[in-house]
Design an enzyme around this catalytic site. Structure first.
Site, PDB file in Angstrom:
ATOM      1  N   ARG A 121     -60.604  27.961   7.373  1.00  0.00           N
ATOM      2  CA  ARG A 121     -59.675  27.406   6.256  1.00  0.00           C
ATOM      3  C   ARG A 121     -60.633  27.371   4.879  1.00  0.00           C
ATOM      4  O   ARG A 121     -60.435  26.668   4.256  1.00  0.00           O
ATOM      5  CB  ARG A 121     -59.676  26.199   7.479  1.00  0.00           C
ATOM      6  CG  ARG A 121     -57.925  26.683   8.126  1.00  0.00           C
ATOM      7  CD  ARG A 121     -57.829  25.714   8.692  1.00  0.00           C
ATOM      8  NE  ARG A 121     -58.672  25.738  10.341  1.00  0.00           N
ATOM      9  CZ  ARG A 121     -59.284  24.339  11.165  1.00  0.00           C
ATOM     10  NH1 ARG A 121     -57.926  23.768  11.053  1.00  0.00           N
ATOM     11  NH2 ARG A 121     -60.084  24.492  12.014  1.00  0.00           N
TER      12      ARG A 121
ATOM     13  N   GLU B  87     -53.654  19.943  21.457  1.00  0.00           N
ATOM     14  CA  GLU B  87     -53.644  19.940  20.227  1.00  0.00           C
ATOM     15  C   GLU B  87     -52.898  19.959  18.796  1.00  0.00           C
ATOM     16  O   GLU B  87     -51.764  20.319  19.495  1.00  0.00           O
ATOM     17  CB  GLU B  87     -54.542  21.163  20.274  1.00  0.00           C
ATOM     18  CG  GLU B  87     -55.949  21.943  20.212  1.00  0.00           C
ATOM     19  CD  GLU B  87     -57.065  20.530  20.279  1.00  0.00           C
ATOM     20  OE1 GLU B  87     -56.983  21.417  18.389  1.00  0.00           O
ATOM     21  OE2 GLU B  87     -57.310  19.931  20.986  1.00  0.00           O
TER      22      GLU B  87
ATOM     23  N   ASN C 299     -62.564  21.033   7.558  1.00  0.00           N
ATOM     24  CA  ASN C 299     -62.158  22.316   8.400  1.00  0.00           C
ATOM     25  C   ASN C 299     -61.900  22.810   6.637  1.00  0.00           C
ATOM     26  O   ASN C 299     -61.642  23.994   6.600  1.00  0.00           O
ATOM     27  CB  ASN C 299     -60.801  22.260   8.890  1.00  0.00           C
ATOM     28  CG  ASN C 299     -60.892  21.409  10.425  1.00  0.00           C
ATOM     29  OD1 ASN C 299     -62.145  21.846  10.714  1.00  0.00           O
ATOM     30  ND2 ASN C 299     -60.214  20.532  10.549  1.00  0.00           N
TER      31      ASN C 299
ATOM     32  N   LYS D  36     -92.576  23.783 -19.218  1.00  0.00           N
ATOM     33  CA  LYS D  36     -92.796  23.944 -18.033  1.00  0.00           C
ATOM     34  C   LYS D  36     -94.533  24.625 -17.878  1.00  0.00           C
ATOM     35  O   LYS D  36     -95.329  25.151 -18.845  1.00  0.00           O
ATOM     36  CB  LYS D  36     -91.967  26.070 -18.390  1.00  0.00           C
ATOM     37  CG  LYS D  36     -92.225  26.532 -17.023  1.00  0.00           C
ATOM     38  CD  LYS D  36     -92.243  28.263 -17.454  1.00  0.00           C
ATOM     39  CE  LYS D  36     -93.296  28.379 -17.401  1.00  0.00           C
ATOM     40  NZ  LYS D  36     -93.624  30.136 -17.679  1.00  0.00           N
TER      41      LYS D  36
ATOM     42  N   ASN E 231    -100.819  15.332 -30.257  1.00  0.00           N
ATOM     43  CA  ASN E 231     -99.165  15.487 -31.751  1.00  0.00           C
ATOM     44  C   ASN E 231     -98.825  17.134 -31.772  1.00  0.00           C
ATOM     45  O   ASN E 231     -99.305  17.496 -32.615  1.00  0.00           O
ATOM     46  CB  ASN E 231     -99.897  14.535 -32.331  1.00  0.00           C
ATOM     47  CG  ASN E 231     -98.292  14.002 -32.994  1.00  0.00           C
ATOM     48  OD1 ASN E 231     -97.594  15.141 -33.061  1.00  0.00           O
ATOM     49  ND2 ASN E 231     -98.307  12.913 -33.616  1.00  0.00           N
TER      50      ASN E 231
ATOM     51  N   ASN F 206     -96.450  32.601 -24.946  1.00  0.00           N
ATOM     52  CA  ASN F 206     -97.092  32.355 -23.401  1.00  0.00           C
ATOM     53  C   ASN F 206     -96.349  33.694 -23.104  1.00  0.00           C
ATOM     54  O   ASN F 206     -97.872  33.823 -21.815  1.00  0.00           O
ATOM     55  CB  ASN F 206     -96.693  30.960 -22.531  1.00  0.00           C
ATOM     56  CG  ASN F 206     -95.388  31.281 -22.473  1.00  0.00           C
ATOM     57  OD1 ASN F 206     -94.677  31.813 -23.121  1.00  0.00           O
ATOM     58  ND2 ASN F 206     -95.173  31.054 -21.652  1.00  0.00           N
TER      59      ASN F 206
HETATM   60  C1  UD1 Z   1     -61.393  20.819  17.536  1.00  0.00           C
HETATM   61  C2  UD1 Z   1     -60.771  20.285  18.219  1.00  0.00           C
HETATM   62  C3  UD1 Z   1     -59.943  19.532  17.893  1.00  0.00           C
HETATM   63  C4  UD1 Z   1     -60.504  17.937  17.457  1.00  0.00           C
HETATM   64  C5  UD1 Z   1     -60.974  18.650  16.399  1.00  0.00           C
HETATM   65  C6  UD1 Z   1     -62.009  17.739  15.658  1.00  0.00           C
HETATM   66  C7  UD1 Z   1     -60.918  21.997  19.855  1.00  0.00           C
HETATM   67  C8  UD1 Z   1     -59.940  23.161  20.860  1.00  0.00           C
HETATM   68  N1  UD1 Z   1     -60.208  21.024  19.306  1.00  0.00           N
HETATM   69  O1  UD1 Z   1     -60.350  21.391  16.808  1.00  0.00           O
HETATM   70  O2  UD1 Z   1     -58.979  18.591  19.235  1.00  0.00           O
HETATM   71  O3  UD1 Z   1     -59.629  16.870  16.816  1.00  0.00           O
HETATM   72  O4  UD1 Z   1     -61.941  19.256  16.392  1.00  0.00           O
HETATM   73  O5  UD1 Z   1     -63.168  17.589  14.751  1.00  0.00           O
HETATM   74  O6  UD1 Z   1     -62.041  21.870  20.618  1.00  0.00           O
HETATM   75  N2  UD1 Z   1     -66.727  26.560  17.335  1.00  0.00           N
HETATM   76  C9  UD1 Z   1     -67.161  27.651  18.436  1.00  0.00           C
HETATM   77  N3  UD1 Z   1     -66.780  28.471  18.694  1.00  0.00           N
HETATM   78  C10 UD1 Z   1     -65.661  29.119  18.481  1.00  0.00           C
HETATM   79  C11 UD1 Z   1     -64.636  27.784  18.031  1.00  0.00           C
HETATM   80  C12 UD1 Z   1     -65.160  27.433  17.862  1.00  0.00           C
HETATM   81  O7  UD1 Z   1     -68.436  27.340  18.167  1.00  0.00           O
HETATM   82  O8  UD1 Z   1     -65.336  29.829  19.282  1.00  0.00           O
HETATM   83  C13 UD1 Z   1     -66.924  25.806  16.487  1.00  0.00           C
HETATM   84  C14 UD1 Z   1     -66.975  25.522  15.823  1.00  0.00           C
HETATM   85  O9  UD1 Z   1     -67.958  26.360  14.380  1.00  0.00           O
HETATM   86  C15 UD1 Z   1     -67.356  24.396  14.817  1.00  0.00           C
HETATM   87  C16 UD1 Z   1     -66.081  23.030  15.842  1.00  0.00           C
HETATM   88  O10 UD1 Z   1     -66.374  24.819  17.094  1.00  0.00           O
HETATM   89  O11 UD1 Z   1     -68.156  23.592  14.614  1.00  0.00           O
HETATM   90  C17 UD1 Z   1     -64.506  22.728  15.602  1.00  0.00           C
HETATM   91  O12 UD1 Z   1     -64.160  24.420  15.801  1.00  0.00           O
HETATM   92  P1  UD1 Z   1     -62.613  23.462  15.532  1.00  0.00           P
HETATM   93  O13 UD1 Z   1     -62.304  25.302  15.487  1.00  0.00           O
HETATM   94  O14 UD1 Z   1     -62.248  23.217  13.942  1.00  0.00           O
HETATM   95  O15 UD1 Z   1     -62.147  22.767  15.677  1.00  0.00           O
HETATM   96  P2  UD1 Z   1     -60.588  21.981  15.281  1.00  0.00           P
HETATM   97  O16 UD1 Z   1     -59.226  23.086  15.314  1.00  0.00           O
HETATM   98  O17 UD1 Z   1     -61.351  20.956  14.154  1.00  0.00           O
HETATM   99 CA    CA Z   2     -62.655  21.789  12.999  1.00  0.00          CA
END
Ligand code: UD1
Ligand code: CA
Length: 449
Positions: A14, A155, A224, A347, A373, A382
């Site tokens: 996103r 979710e 996001n 610089k 001055n 330079n």
């Molecule tokens: C997630 C939560 C949601 C919460 C929100 C808070 C889940 C399913 N949902 O949703 O309940 O309200 O955060 O901000 O967890 N990431 C990984 N590997 C993956 C997918 C994601 O490391 O396969 C990491 C992303 O880099 C990120 C974090 O997990 O830092 C959260 O992922 P994101 O996709 O942003 O979750 P949300 O949809 O925001």
């Molecule tokens: Ca998130």
């Protein structure tokens, strides 16, 4: 025992960016660096970072952090799948696992301390951070009773109408009893709208599951997209400005100024509108900065005035006055009480105490003594097209307007350079140097007709 795991493997679709989401900057630090620093005070025994999308780039950025274990999640099948990758590295680990989403950068360390102590005091299998939001759109909804026990997290995209009306949201920050979590992690399914393995589904499999609600909902802003990034930046900037106001700094128009975390401002500094402080900028006491300045990793002494100017990786000693419209580039050192005026660029040069470069000059790779001055329009030439050379101007010397000093060149002390001179040879102390065509005047001259 405490282990901390930060989820930083996601792409951040996103965001619509070539940069992985967790490397997006906020007030000069990346999202993931902010998340890591928010839990530094807990002194965990293990710190694990789950990387996947552009893993090498994330790893390289954080290499300096030290003591981090990188765990690869490939492909990225959801937050539950991310935490499943810890089953091997944390095999046999006894204690609590704090899981932090890598995109929640405004958390206060005290909030995490509170989460951990509540979790330990209650003996819950999992304790998660929640908030009540006026607009909970996009967040997972937390189904909880009045006693703070959580039955499930749903979710946003999987909610029915009634669930969607719940304003208690999951912040994405959890404290798990690791052994209990490890036992249920293999049971996660992809039975949801995104077809992913959700970490949030473990909550319904663990009991008791408890939640702790944060007082300040700004803290748990998840990022996001670019809108949320800008909103978080605004919150952070406000925090930074308030901090420095409490330390004795005046802002004439606070909302128009931005600060980096690494900036330090002295007492009685007045910041005029439209000033921006980046990197590790340090400003001494009683300075007046602005309007309209950019200071990036600049070191400024006491009682310095800077107006409409850019100062980058330069050092300015006490009592100097700069601008309007000056640019001090990296490697510039102004000793005390110098004056740098309008349309002057300096610089990689040392400017001695009390020297003046007041108008329309370029001073590059030069060493000026004290009380020099520099006349209007003086240029140090330079660069010979291949190499840079130094110009030395001894103390008490004066250059006339529109002088060009072709480096390498040394002017001794007390030298005077006539206006319009182009000098290519050294000038001994105490002498006058002229390097220009003699003026010719023809009386009663008639041009061709
Ligand atoms: C997630 C939560 C949601 C919460 C929100 C808070 C889940 C399913 N949902 O949703 O309940 O309200 O955060 O901000 O967890 N990431 C990984 N590997 C993956 C997918 C994601 O490391 O396969 C990491 C992303 O880099 C990120 C974090 O997990 O830092 C959260 O992922 P994101 O996709 O942003 O979750 P949300 O949809 O925001
Ligand atoms: Ca998130």
């Amino acid at each position: 025992m405490l282990a901390v795991a930060v989820l930083a493997a996601g792409k951040g679709t996103r965001m619509k960016s070539d940069l992985p989401k967790v490397l997006q900057p906020l007030a000069g630090a990346t999202l993931v660096e902010r998340v890591l620093s928010s839990c530094a005070g807990l002194a965990p025994q293990r710190r694990l970072l789950i990387v996947g999308h552009q893993a090498d780039r994330v790893r390289t950025t954080l290499e300096g952090a030290g003591g981090l274990e990188f765990v690869l999640q490939q492909p990225q099948l959801g937050t539950g799948h991310a935490v499943q990758q810890l089953l091997a590295p944390l095999a046999g680990f006894e204690g609590d696992l704090l899981v932090l989403n890598g995109d929640v950068p405004l958390l206060r360390p005290e909030t995490l301390e509170q989460l951990l102590s509540r979790h330990r005091a209650s003996g819950a299998a999992v304790t998660l951070l929640t908030a009540r939001l006026a607009d909970p759109t996009g967040y997972g909804r937390v189904m909880a009773n009045a006693a703070g026990e959580v039955s499930a997290i749903v979710e946003h995209r999987d909610c029915n109408d009634e669930q969607r009306r719940v304003d208690l949201i999951n912040a994405g920050i959890y404290c798990f009893n690791w052994a209990k979590l490890a036992a249920v992690l293999p049971d996660l399914t992809t039975d949801n709208d995104q077809g992913e393995l959700y970490l949030t589904d473990t909550v319904a499999l663990l009991s008791p599951a408890m939640h702790v609600q944060v007082a300040d909902a700004d803290e748990i802003n998840g990022i996001n997209d670019r809108l949320q990034l800008a909103q978080c930046e605004a919150v952070l900037q406000q925090r930074l400005r308030e901090h420095w106001m409490r330390e004795g700094v005046s802002f004439i128009d606070p909302g128009s100024c931005t600060l980096s975390e690494g900036t330090r401002l002295g007492r009685d500094v007045v910041v005029e509108p439209q000033c921006h402080f980046r990197g590790n900028t340090v400003v001494g006491e009683g300075c007046r900065i602005g309007p309209g300045c950019l200071l990036d990793s600049a070191t400024i002494g006491d009682r310095v005035e800077i107006v409409h100017s850019v100062v980058r990786e330069a050092t300015v000693a006490s009592g100097c006055a700069i601008g309007p419209f000056a640019q001090l580039r990296p490697g510039t050192v102004l000793e005390s009480d110098c004056r740098v005026g309008n349309f002057v660029e300096i610089k990689n040069s040392n400017i001695g105490t009390g020297s003046k470069v007041n108008h329309l000059s370029y001073i590059g790779d030069a060493d000026l003594g004290t009380g020099v001055n520099v006349g209007a329009g003086t240029i140090t030439a330079n660069y010979d097209g291949v190499r840079k050379h130094r110009t030395v101007i001894g103390s008490g010397s004066k250059t006339g307007a529109n002088s060009v000093l072709v480096a390498p060149i040394t002017l001794g002390e007390g030298v005077t350079v006539g206006a319009g001179s182009t000098l290519t040879k050294d000038v001994p102390s105490g002498s006058l140097a002229l390097g220009r065509a003699r003026q010719l005047v023809r009386d009663n001259w008639q041009g061709p007709s």
